[in-house]
Design an enzyme around this catalytic site. Sequence first.
Site, mmCIF file in Angstrom:
data_model
loop_
_atom_site.group_PDB
_atom_site.id
_atom_site.type_symbol
_atom_site.label_atom_id
_atom_site.label_comp_id
_atom_site.label_asym_id
_atom_site.label_seq_id
_atom_site.Cartn_x
_atom_site.Cartn_y
_atom_site.Cartn_z
ATOM 1 C CB SER A 108 1.813 24.083 3.861
ATOM 2 O OG SER A 108 0.528 23.745 3.397
ATOM 3 C CE1 TYR A 132 -4.880 27.407 0.924
ATOM 4 C CE2 TYR A 132 -3.725 25.515 1.811
ATOM 5 C CZ TYR A 132 -3.909 26.447 0.811
ATOM 6 O OH TYR A 132 -3.104 26.419 -0.305
ATOM 7 C CB THR A 158 -3.342 30.811 1.541
ATOM 8 O OG1 THR A 158 -1.984 30.727 1.976
ATOM 9 C CG2 THR A 158 -3.399 30.636 0.029
ATOM 10 C CE LYS A 228 2.078 31.884 -0.088
ATOM 11 N NZ LYS A 228 1.321 31.007 -0.979
ATOM 12 C CG HIS A 252 -1.262 29.044 -4.601
ATOM 13 N ND1 HIS A 252 -2.104 29.303 -3.549
ATOM 14 C CD2 HIS A 252 -0.820 27.774 -4.394
ATOM 15 C CE1 HIS A 252 -2.172 28.244 -2.759
ATOM 16 N NE2 HIS A 252 -1.393 27.309 -3.243
HETATM 17 C C1 LIG Z 1 3.767 22.020 -4.847
HETATM 18 C C2 LIG Z 1 3.335 23.321 -4.246
HETATM 19 C C3 LIG Z 1 2.508 23.313 -3.132
HETATM 20 C C4 LIG Z 1 2.116 24.521 -2.555
HETATM 21 N N1 LIG Z 1 1.354 24.481 -1.425
HETATM 22 C C5 LIG Z 1 0.949 25.649 -0.865
HETATM 23 C C6 LIG Z 1 0.183 25.639 0.327
HETATM 24 O O1 LIG Z 1 -0.114 24.602 0.903
HETATM 25 N N2 LIG Z 1 -0.225 26.839 0.813
HETATM 26 C C7 LIG Z 1 0.095 28.033 0.206
HETATM 27 O O2 LIG Z 1 -0.296 29.088 0.670
HETATM 28 N N3 LIG Z 1 0.864 28.050 -0.897
HETATM 29 C C8 LIG Z 1 1.292 26.903 -1.435
HETATM 30 N N4 LIG Z 1 2.081 26.930 -2.552
HETATM 31 C C9 LIG Z 1 2.488 28.242 -3.124
HETATM 32 C C10 LIG Z 1 3.804 28.706 -2.487
HETATM 33 O O3 LIG Z 1 3.615 29.100 -1.166
HETATM 34 C C11 LIG Z 1 4.368 29.913 -3.253
HETATM 35 O O4 LIG Z 1 3.369 30.910 -3.350
HETATM 36 C C12 LIG Z 1 4.884 29.567 -4.642
HETATM 37 O O5 LIG Z 1 5.475 28.298 -4.644
HETATM 38 C C13 LIG Z 1 5.898 30.615 -5.095
HETATM 39 O O6 LIG Z 1 6.345 30.354 -6.373
HETATM 40 P P1 LIG Z 1 7.731 29.607 -6.704
HETATM 41 O O7 LIG Z 1 7.466 28.142 -6.486
HETATM 42 O O8 LIG Z 1 7.961 29.958 -8.127
HETATM 43 O O9 LIG Z 1 8.781 30.144 -5.767
HETATM 44 C C14 LIG Z 1 2.523 25.735 -3.122
HETATM 45 C C15 LIG Z 1 3.377 25.734 -4.231
HETATM 46 C C16 LIG Z 1 3.798 24.544 -4.782
HETATM 47 C C17 LIG Z 1 4.739 24.579 -5.945
#
Ligand SMILES: Cc1cc2nc3c(=O)[nH]c(=O)nc-3n(C[C@H](O)[C@H](O)[C@H](O)COP(=O)(O)O)c2cc1C
Length: 363
Positions: A108, A132, A158, A228, A252
């Site tokens: 990330s 981002y 994203t 994404k 997300h």
């Molecule tokens: C705590 C947390 C932080 C996340 N941070 C980002 C991020 O910085 N950038 C991003 O594109 N997605 C982020 N995501 C989304 C994840 O990339 C992903 O789309 C998502 O966790 C998928 O769902 P799942 O947790 O049920 O597998 C984050 C998700 C969580 C749970």
Amino acid sequence: MIEDLVNVADFERLAEEKLDAGVAGYFFGGAGDELTLAENVAAWKGRRLRPRVRAGLDSWSTRVELLGGDVSMPVLVAPVAYQGLVDPDGEEAMARAAAAAGTVMCLSTLATRRPRPVAEAAPGGRRWFQLYCFKDDGVTRALIEDAVDCGYEAILVTVDAPRGGNRERDRRTGFAIPEELGVPSVEAALGSDRAVTIEETFELMDPALSWSDLEALASDCRVPVLVKGVLTAEDAALAIDHGAAGVVVSNHGGRQLDRCPATADALPEAVEAVAGRGAVLVDGGIRRGVDVAIALALGADAVLVGRPALWGLAVGGESGARRVLELLREELELTLALCGCASPTGLTRAHVQKAPAASVYSD
Ligand SMILES: Cc1cc2nc3c(=O)[nH]c(=O)nc-3n(C[C@H](O)[C@H](O)[C@H](O)COP(=O)(O)O)c2cc1C
């Protein structure tokens, strides 16, 4: 003992027990009423596999090719911010776990480590960088350059977070990202010699990113760019029309727009719109190898897991995250065998159907 944990749900339970309430709320939580968060998980459970028997197979492999490289399974580690909150080695430990499991780690922009130390922690591993976009194009490009110079093979842009979602768990617990963690990749791109807070970082991001901005970014980028956070056929087609090498069907992890579709429900229309012109990945609610198989049968090239890998990291550091990935690989391999498929590419739409209406989940 990690070996005693037999599935992702076991890791989820232990992680919740182990983490402080504020940190757990941040990682487990979603937006609003958390309907989309729950439906992401339920929607995979709402599909059934149509196995073919007596396929004459005696060996099975989960290995696939993805964006020109080999992975041990079509399950990647999703970009999840601030992994240093659950493990002192944070993203470095996660990168080692992903490399050991033979798959790709997505780092990330909001990681607690810059791209280089993460790359150096797992030199044999494959890595992609989640981006981002910033109002200052120079910052965006500096982030990309740094990642590409460190061997990150793709950029995931994203697009579903022009603003942060309404995370009520954080408001209830009063959780805030500790300021001292900073956002190292952004500090470097800004040339800042002090820690930048998450609030400052969000202020600097570009909520107005357009498809033509994306096209310019993709055409200048030395590695493939994937978009994404799309959930519709329209946006999946636009992404590909504007130079993306693929899309990640994602909401997300239910953390942005509550009541948008579960990703299992959005996937088929995205697959149809992309129509083989790029890769289609999906994430959200994948907790079992069977979920992975269903996603592949619906046309995904691969899936990503966010929280499951994070729960592994929280419970057992690098080995915990690695174990979660291995469990998913083992479950997928068994599912392939029981469906009569030698490899993930054998799964087709003919292998999947809706669950009966009387099931725990139906639509
Ligand atoms: C705590 C947390 C932080 C996340 N941070 C980002 C991020 O910085 N950038 C991003 O594109 N997605 C982020 N995501 C989304 C994840 O990339 C992903 O789309 C998502 O966790 C998928 O769902 P799942 O947790 O049920 O597998 C984050 C998700 C969580 C749970």
